[in-house]
Design an enzyme around this catalytic site. Structure first.
Site, PDB file in Angstrom:
ATOM      1  N   ARG A 103       0.839  -1.197   0.000  1.00  0.00           N
ATOM      2  CA  ARG A 103       0.000   0.000   0.000  1.00  0.00           C
ATOM      3  C   ARG A 103       0.879   1.254   0.000  1.00  0.00           C
ATOM      4  O   ARG A 103       1.944   1.287   0.614  1.00  0.00           O
ATOM      5  CB  ARG A 103      -0.892  -0.015   1.247  1.00  0.00           C
ATOM      6  CG  ARG A 103      -1.934   1.100   1.321  1.00  0.00           C
ATOM      7  CD  ARG A 103      -2.986   0.971   0.253  1.00  0.00           C
ATOM      8  NE  ARG A 103      -4.171   1.762   0.571  1.00  0.00           N
ATOM      9  CZ  ARG A 103      -5.030   2.205  -0.340  1.00  0.00           C
ATOM     10  NH1 ARG A 103      -4.829   1.944  -1.618  1.00  0.00           N
ATOM     11  NH2 ARG A 103      -6.094   2.896   0.021  1.00  0.00           N
ATOM     12  N   THR A 392      -9.403  -0.506 -10.304  1.00  0.00           N
ATOM     13  CA  THR A 392      -8.505  -1.439  -9.628  1.00  0.00           C
ATOM     14  C   THR A 392      -8.449  -2.697 -10.479  1.00  0.00           C
ATOM     15  O   THR A 392      -9.211  -2.833 -11.435  1.00  0.00           O
ATOM     16  CB  THR A 392      -9.063  -1.721  -8.208  1.00  0.00           C
ATOM     17  OG1 THR A 392      -9.107  -0.489  -7.485  1.00  0.00           O
ATOM     18  CG2 THR A 392      -8.230  -2.701  -7.429  1.00  0.00           C
ATOM     19  N   GLU A 412      -6.185   3.655  -7.825  1.00  0.00           N
ATOM     20  CA  GLU A 412      -7.376   4.249  -7.196  1.00  0.00           C
ATOM     21  C   GLU A 412      -8.414   4.678  -8.216  1.00  0.00           C
ATOM     22  O   GLU A 412      -9.166   3.851  -8.687  1.00  0.00           O
ATOM     23  CB  GLU A 412      -7.028   5.392  -6.244  1.00  0.00           C
ATOM     24  CG  GLU A 412      -7.942   5.481  -5.017  1.00  0.00           C
ATOM     25  CD  GLU A 412      -9.289   6.132  -5.250  1.00  0.00           C
ATOM     26  OE1 GLU A 412      -9.417   6.969  -6.153  1.00  0.00           O
ATOM     27  OE2 GLU A 412     -10.213   5.806  -4.500  1.00  0.00           O
ATOM     28  N   ASP A 432      -7.881   8.207  -0.480  1.00  0.00           N
ATOM     29  CA  ASP A 432      -8.538   7.169   0.310  1.00  0.00           C
ATOM     30  C   ASP A 432      -8.487   7.466   1.802  1.00  0.00           C
ATOM     31  O   ASP A 432      -9.112   6.752   2.597  1.00  0.00           O
ATOM     32  CB  ASP A 432      -7.892   5.801   0.044  1.00  0.00           C
ATOM     33  CG  ASP A 432      -8.444   5.138  -1.206  1.00  0.00           C
ATOM     34  OD1 ASP A 432      -9.394   5.690  -1.802  1.00  0.00           O
ATOM     35  OD2 ASP A 432      -7.926   4.079  -1.602  1.00  0.00           O
ATOM     36  N   SER A 456      -7.984   0.810   2.721  1.00  0.00           N
ATOM     37  CA  SER A 456      -8.410   0.293   1.429  1.00  0.00           C
ATOM     38  C   SER A 456      -9.552  -0.689   1.625  1.00  0.00           C
ATOM     39  O   SER A 456      -9.782  -1.182   2.727  1.00  0.00           O
ATOM     40  CB  SER A 456      -7.233  -0.411   0.744  1.00  0.00           C
ATOM     41  OG  SER A 456      -7.652  -1.107  -0.414  1.00  0.00           O
ATOM     42  N   SER A 457     -10.267  -0.985   0.539  1.00  0.00           N
ATOM     43  CA  SER A 457     -11.277  -2.051   0.546  1.00  0.00           C
ATOM     44  C   SER A 457     -10.831  -3.264  -0.255  1.00  0.00           C
ATOM     45  O   SER A 457     -11.606  -4.221  -0.393  1.00  0.00           O
ATOM     46  CB  SER A 457     -12.603  -1.537  -0.031  1.00  0.00           C
ATOM     47  OG  SER A 457     -13.149  -0.542   0.790  1.00  0.00           O
ATOM     48  N   GLY A 478     -13.372  -2.498  -7.691  1.00  0.00           N
ATOM     49  CA  GLY A 478     -14.695  -1.938  -7.444  1.00  0.00           C
ATOM     50  C   GLY A 478     -14.777  -0.935  -6.315  1.00  0.00           C
ATOM     51  O   GLY A 478     -15.869  -0.650  -5.832  1.00  0.00           O
ATOM     52  N   GLY A 479     -13.637  -0.378  -5.849  1.00  0.00           N
ATOM     53  CA  GLY A 479     -13.697   0.586  -4.758  1.00  0.00           C
ATOM     54  C   GLY A 479     -14.305  -0.032  -3.519  1.00  0.00           C
ATOM     55  O   GLY A 479     -14.096  -1.212  -3.219  1.00  0.00           O
TER      56      GLY A 479
END
Length: 572
Positions: A103, A392, A412, A432, A456-457, A478-479
């Protein structure tokens, strides 16, 4: 060669099953699952899938194939991921599971007011995104090197050759890339990106146009020869810093020392039970592992296997569980090096059983509030306001030795910060973070801080049986909707016994602690009246996931790639 022609060449290699899988229970028309005996790859792009399989055929490991794949994705799917961004990887070597955190980090000059205007109000989202302000120190290159040290088999430099060759000879622009270039509002503001992606009149290059990227090839050649040092120091590093700090309208404040100091981290994965399986994902700073395990734990008491995958009662229960998971996510999840993240408490059986009692089959709870797991005070943190957008990429790879990679990577937003350097795009991952550093004076866990990793997701996920054997791998772009996409796919595979292609093709639904969202034009509109009668506020929205899944079978592997994007599954 046009993209469509390439796809037609690759598809016969994918169709290894004797018969086509039946249609998904949703009625969504889908292609058949792919079957293979020894190994399997699934990526978001045909060129990348081919590079992954070729790497395995040369004797490479799953990690080797993932590296080659990511380098190709950065070329052929530049809107989604690349070496200018970050990633999370789960890796199972056949005995032990680990995870790698690549990350991005905030520069040392960043503070909690990064995305606040002079009057203290949050900046407009795209005013924050476009330019240098939003760029975090990229982590992909360092993470791939760390993973290679743990599980690579082929020489590091050899893994760069597929992407280098493709960058020099050119690749065909796909329909998806062409469409996104046509709707993109900001990318042409960057001179390098405008010259690369667009024609002289400002229109995007047509589908099938051959796009060459000698700058990217040169960058990869340096990384192949010198490793991550070529990226985080020297000419490439200085070019990154200059592009960020010299942006005319929205400069950042990154230093060469920020790049030089970056380190990828090997972390312990987060695992928890679901029925007779063990589900494992990324721990913080991703919220994906916690939220997916919460979703499954909250739904475990309901007889889902007897319910329709797209029935209004199923959508209701799923949306209610989604709300509870997002309420906790937005309160507690952040970089664990800066915040005490109560991951284990949030996924404990007792806590989830208690929270599950808030879900009733006959009425929506409305907006959910965060819970208080044992030993944690709710008032410790304020609610997060961070947006998270869906550009993503995800890949799954299983090699002949049974080693498995599930990896999600991102820059992102589509085309990231819209800054192009040395043939690749830079991320906008700092957006984010929560734009608001506090809620009524209470600090937000995911506020901006120097050196911190934004939440993050991304949810790369592996599932094991009660004997510790690999069962399946999945994940999606997909965020923040990734959490719902992955959870729904797991239900499809584990409860509804769908094959992987059926599972990733299911019509989507979910709730991020607001409106209940139904995927538009997927046959779910008939459930709207019943959901509204239960108290839901419902809207149909675009839900363009990019799921893939690989499942171990008695005779090898079965795989599926999301028909909403350009993913391809290949096997041997």
């Amino acid at each position: 060669m046009r993209f469509t022609a390439l796809l037609l060449l690759l598809l016969p290699l994918c169709t290894l099953a004797d018969t086509a899988a039946p249609e998904a229970a949703s009625g969504f028309q889908t292609r058949p699952a792919v079957y293979s005996r020894h190994s399997m790859v699934s990526t978001a792009n045909p060129y990348a899938s081919q590079a992954a399989r070729d790497t395995l055929r040369r004797g490479g490991s799953a990690i080797d194939a993932a590296i080659a794949t990511q380098l190709v994705l950065g070329l052929t799917e530049p809107q989604s991921s690349g070496i200018g961004g970050g990633a999370f990887m789960l890796y199972f070597d056949g005995r032990k599971l680990t995870s790698f955190d690549g990350r991005e980090t905030a520069p040392v000059t960043a503070d909690s007011r990064l995305f606040l205007q002079a009057d203290g109000k949050a900046m407009d989202f795209y005013r924050a995104v476009v330019g240098g302000r939003s760029v975090g120190v990229p982590g992909v290159v360092a993470m791939l090197k760390l993973a290679h040290q743990r599980g690579g088999k082929l020489p590091w430099a050899s893994l760069f050759q597929p992407a280098i060759q493709l960058a020099r000879t050119g690749f065909a622009i796909s329909p998806r890339l062409h469409t996104l270039l046509g709707t993109e509002r900001f990318l042409q503001q960057d001179p390098q990106a405008r010259a690369y992606f667009y024609q002289a009149d400002g229109s995007p290059l047509p589908v099938g146009s051959i796009l060459k990227n000698p700058d990217y090839a040169s960058t990869l050649e340096q990384l192949a020869q010198r490793g991550p040092a070529a990226f985080y120091q020297g000419e490439i590093g200085q070019a990154i810093v200059d592009a960020i700090n010299r942006h005319q309208e929205n400069p950042g404040h990154m230093r060469a020392s920020d790049l030089a100091a970056y380190q990828a981290i090997e972390r312990k994965p987060l695992c928890g039970p679901y029925r007779r399986w063990q589900v494992c994902g990324m721990d913080a700073p991703s919220s994906g592992g916690v939220a997916v395990l919460q979703m499954l734990g909250l739904l475990q008491r309901f007889p889902l296997s007897t319910m329709s995958p797209t029935g209004s009662n199923t959508i209701h229960l799923f949306a209610e569980a989604n709300k509870l998971a997002f309420a906790d996510r937005n309160r507690y999840l952040a970089d664990p090096d800066f915040v005490a993240v109560p991951s284990q408490a949030l996924v404990s059986r007792d806590y989830l059983q208690q929270r599950s009692r808030l879900i009733t089959p006959d009425r929506s709870m409305g907006r959910a509030t965060a819970g208080e797991p044992s030993g944690i005070r709710l008032s410790l943190y304020g609610r997060d306001s961070a947006p998270e957008l869906p550009s993503t990429s995800h890949l799954n790879i299983v090699d002949r030795a049974g080693r498995v990679v599930s990896m999600t990577s991102s820059i992102e937003d589509q085309f990231g910060s819209r800054l192009m350097v040395k043939g690749f795009l830079l991320n906008n991952q700092l957006t984010d973070f929560s734009f608001r550093p506090d809620e009524d004076g209470t600090p937000v866990a995911n506020r901006v801080e120097a050196g911190k990793r934004p939440r993050s997701s991304m949810s790369p996920t592996l599932v094991f049986n009660d004997r510790g054997q690999f069962v399946l791998a999945t994940g999606s772009p997909g965020g923040s909707q990734i959490i719902g996409y992955v959870s729904q796919t797991l239900l499809g595979l584990l409860d509804w016994k769908l094959d992987p292609q059926q599972a990733v093709s299911l019509p989507h639904y979910g709730n991020r602690n607001g409106d209940t969202e139904l995927e538009e034009n997927r046959g779910l509109a008939s459930s709207m009246a019943a959901l509204r009668a239960l108290g839901h506020t419902v809207q149909e929205v675009e839900m363009t996931s990019g799921l893939s899944a690989i499942v171990r079978t008695a005779h090898g592997y079965a795989g599926g790639a999301d028909p909403r994007r350009e993913g391809v599954v290949l096997g041997d």
